[in-house]
Scaffold this motif. Structure first.
Motif, PDB file in Angstrom:
ATOM      1  N   LEU A  80      -6.243  -3.893   4.091  1.00 22.50           N
ATOM      2  CA  LEU A  80      -4.708  -3.096   3.951  1.00 22.50           C
ATOM      3  C   LEU A  80      -3.514  -3.761   4.550  1.00 22.50           C
ATOM      4  O   LEU A  80      -1.867  -4.087   5.422  1.00 22.50           O
ATOM      5  CB  LEU A  80      -4.686  -1.688   4.520  1.00 22.50           C
ATOM      6  N   GLU A  81      -4.593  -4.824   6.161  1.00 20.10           N
ATOM      7  CA  GLU A  81      -3.700  -5.498   7.102  1.00 20.10           C
ATOM      8  C   GLU A  81      -2.877  -6.883   6.545  1.00 20.10           C
ATOM      9  O   GLU A  81      -1.794  -7.117   6.826  1.00 20.10           O
ATOM     10  CB  GLU A  81      -4.461  -5.196   8.084  1.00 20.10           C
ATOM     11  N   GLU A  82      -4.363  -7.715   5.415  1.00 17.65           N
ATOM     12  CA  GLU A  82      -3.418  -8.584   5.113  1.00 17.65           C
ATOM     13  C   GLU A  82      -4.165  -8.465   3.619  1.00 17.65           C
ATOM     14  O   GLU A  82      -4.836  -9.065   3.221  1.00 17.65           O
ATOM     15  CB  GLU A  82      -5.162  -9.179   6.077  1.00 17.65           C
TER      16      GLU A  82
ATOM     17  N   SER B 107      -1.425   5.493   8.923  1.00 20.00           N
ATOM     18  CA  SER B 107      -0.305   3.893   9.493  1.00 20.00           C
ATOM     19  C   SER B 107       0.311   2.490   8.721  1.00 20.00           C
ATOM     20  O   SER B 107       0.660   1.766   9.152  1.00 20.00           O
ATOM     21  CB  SER B 107      -0.722   3.399  11.021  1.00 20.00           C
ATOM     22  N   ARG B 108      -0.684   2.355   8.065  1.00 18.00           N
ATOM     23  CA  ARG B 108      -0.740   1.568   6.896  1.00 18.00           C
ATOM     24  C   ARG B 108      -0.279   1.462   6.001  1.00 18.00           C
ATOM     25  O   ARG B 108      -0.339   0.016   4.423  1.00 18.00           O
ATOM     26  CB  ARG B 108      -2.211   0.943   7.043  1.00 18.00           C
TER      27      ARG B 108
ATOM     28  N   THR C 211      -5.975   5.226  10.563  1.00 16.88           N
ATOM     29  CA  THR C 211      -6.086   4.043  10.123  1.00 16.88           C
ATOM     30  C   THR C 211      -5.254   3.627   8.810  1.00 16.88           C
ATOM     31  O   THR C 211      -5.058   2.344   8.326  1.00 16.88           O
ATOM     32  CB  THR C 211      -7.582   3.164  10.509  1.00 16.88           C
TER      33      THR C 211
ATOM     34  N   LEU D 234      -9.715  -2.237   6.080  1.00 20.66           N
ATOM     35  CA  LEU D 234      -9.174  -1.866   7.280  1.00 20.66           C
ATOM     36  C   LEU D 234      -8.162  -3.380   7.017  1.00 20.66           C
ATOM     37  O   LEU D 234      -7.015  -3.850   7.094  1.00 20.66           O
ATOM     38  CB  LEU D 234      -9.072  -1.206   8.731  1.00 20.66           C
ATOM     39  N   LYS D 235      -9.134  -4.652   6.850  1.00 20.04           N
ATOM     40  CA  LYS D 235      -8.844  -6.064   6.815  1.00 20.04           C
ATOM     41  C   LYS D 235      -8.151  -5.911   5.764  1.00 20.04           C
ATOM     42  O   LYS D 235      -7.247  -6.499   5.143  1.00 20.04           O
ATOM     43  CB  LYS D 235     -10.116  -6.995   6.497  1.00 20.04           C
TER      44      LYS D 235
ATOM     45  N   THR E 243       0.529  -1.562  -0.394  1.00 17.41           N
ATOM     46  CA  THR E 243      -0.407  -0.010   0.056  1.00 17.41           C
ATOM     47  C   THR E 243       0.947   1.016  -0.223  1.00 17.41           C
ATOM     48  O   THR E 243       1.834   1.100   0.685  1.00 17.41           O
ATOM     49  CB  THR E 243      -1.301   0.147   1.124  1.00 17.41           C
TER      50      THR E 243
ATOM     51  N   ASN F 259     -12.979   2.000   7.522  1.00 17.71           N
ATOM     52  CA  ASN F 259     -12.525   0.925   8.702  1.00 17.71           C
ATOM     53  C   ASN F 259     -12.647  -0.557   8.067  1.00 17.71           C
ATOM     54  O   ASN F 259     -12.673  -1.567   7.977  1.00 17.71           O
ATOM     55  CB  ASN F 259     -13.936   0.405  10.222  1.00 17.71           C
TER      56      ASN F 259
END
Length: 328
Positions: A143-145, A168-169, A165, A140-141, A26, A137
């Motif tokens: 971005l995280e996975e 930071s990613r 959110t 979010l998932k 990202t 939100n």
């Protein structure tokens, strides 16, 4: 494919990243409007999707199936999301699908699908300034996975307007204003194809932004800008008259609120440019320098208020009073 003009630091960064095989999942592109962040994103995406690109190159071949699809804007592995004209934030539906198809449509679903032509999927998200907490939100998932081989590019104007959110990613890539000669060259190219003299004139007042130059090219905004500068250059500034000029000239450009705000930001930019010119001429005159700096502060405050959708009439009335009082 045209080479992207300017932004050498960003080009060098991605070349090094690709050479070392360290492309992140990202990226957040931030910088002034109209300097080519989206163009750069499209150019980078085309290179990453190209079947014949060298691993350390940012140059797409321009001939393979992927390149032809990218140039046509129809590549099935290049996903695009932007805020609809009638919305003030990015809608949830764009990311997780409409209510009756939740998580079966939308960008978060599509980015996870197997590529159809290339070896990866790339998503470009415009208007990252306009994420709501709810929409962020939803992303979010992803971005995280992130799905294997996927790449997300988010495009905004400043770090201050990004939700934590998102910040930071993401790997942040900063873009600066273009040089005047670069703006002029872009304006001479297709699809704009302006005459060299007109391109040079608009580039000189563009503040490094192609979109700003094109808005000025439409005529009404250029005329509004000149009317305002004539008032600011008069020996005595009348606050009520100046406020009326701000109001009436932006209404002449457009009646739609969002476009009027853009026109107002352009007039504020013209005012700031005029004041900065006076500041350079006031060296040695402490009193005049102080007054101009306070006028600039008032303009910057007005810019923030307009960006936050403050009442435009109240903002320009306050600004006009400050400019007139400090000009005496």
């Amino acid at each position: 494919m045209h080479t992207v003009l300017g932004h050498d630091p960003a080009k060098d960064r991605f070349r090094r990243t690709l050479a070392h095989g360290r492309l992140a999942s990202t990226y957040l592109f931030v910088g002034p409007e109209g300097v080519g962040k989206r163009t750069f994103a499209e150019w980078l995406a085309a290179a990453l999707l190209c079947a014949n690109r060298r691993h350390d190159s940012l140059d797409a071949c321009g001939h393979c199936d992927s390149c032809r699809l990218s140039m046509a804007g129809t590549h099935p592995d290049l996903l695009r999301v932007s805020r609809p004209e009638d919305k003030t934030t990015l809608p949830v539906d764009l990311f997780i699908g409409p209510a009756d198809k939740r998580n079966r449509e939308g960008l978060c679903h599509d980015i996870a699908l197997r590529p159809l032509v290339a070896t990866r999927r790339v998503a470009i998200i415009d208007d990252a300034d306009d994420f709501s907490v709810e929409t962020a939100n939803c992303l979010l998932k992803t971005l995280e996975e992130p799905p294997p081989g996927s790449l997300l590019i988010l495009i905004g104007t400043s770090m201050a307007r990004q939700l934590s959110t998102i910040r930071s990613r993401s790997q942040v890539v900063r873009f600066e204003r273009l040089e005047e000669t670069q703006v002029a060259e872009i304006l001479r190219r297709e699809p704009h194809s302006l005459e060299a003299s007109e391109a040079a004139r608009l580039a000189a007042i563009s503040a490094g932004s192609v979109s700003r130059a094109l808005e000025l090219a439409e005529g009404q905004l250029d005329q509004a800008r000149q009317t305002l500068l004539n008032r600011l250059q008069s020996p005595r500034i009348d606050a009520n008259d100046l406020a009326r000029v701000f109001e009436e000239e932006t209404k002449a450009v457009a009646t739609e609120p969002r476009i009027r705000r853009r026109a107002m930001r352009e007039l504020l930019a013209a005012t700031i440019g005029e004041l900065r010119g006076r500041l350079a001429e006031s060296v040695g005159d402490v009193t005049r320098t102080d007054a101009i700096l306070r006028q600039l502060d008032a303009c910057f405050d007005a810019e923030v208020a307009i960006d936050r959708n403050g009442n435009q009439s109240a903002v320009v009335a306050s600004l006009a009073n400050h400019l007139a009082r400090l000009a005496r």
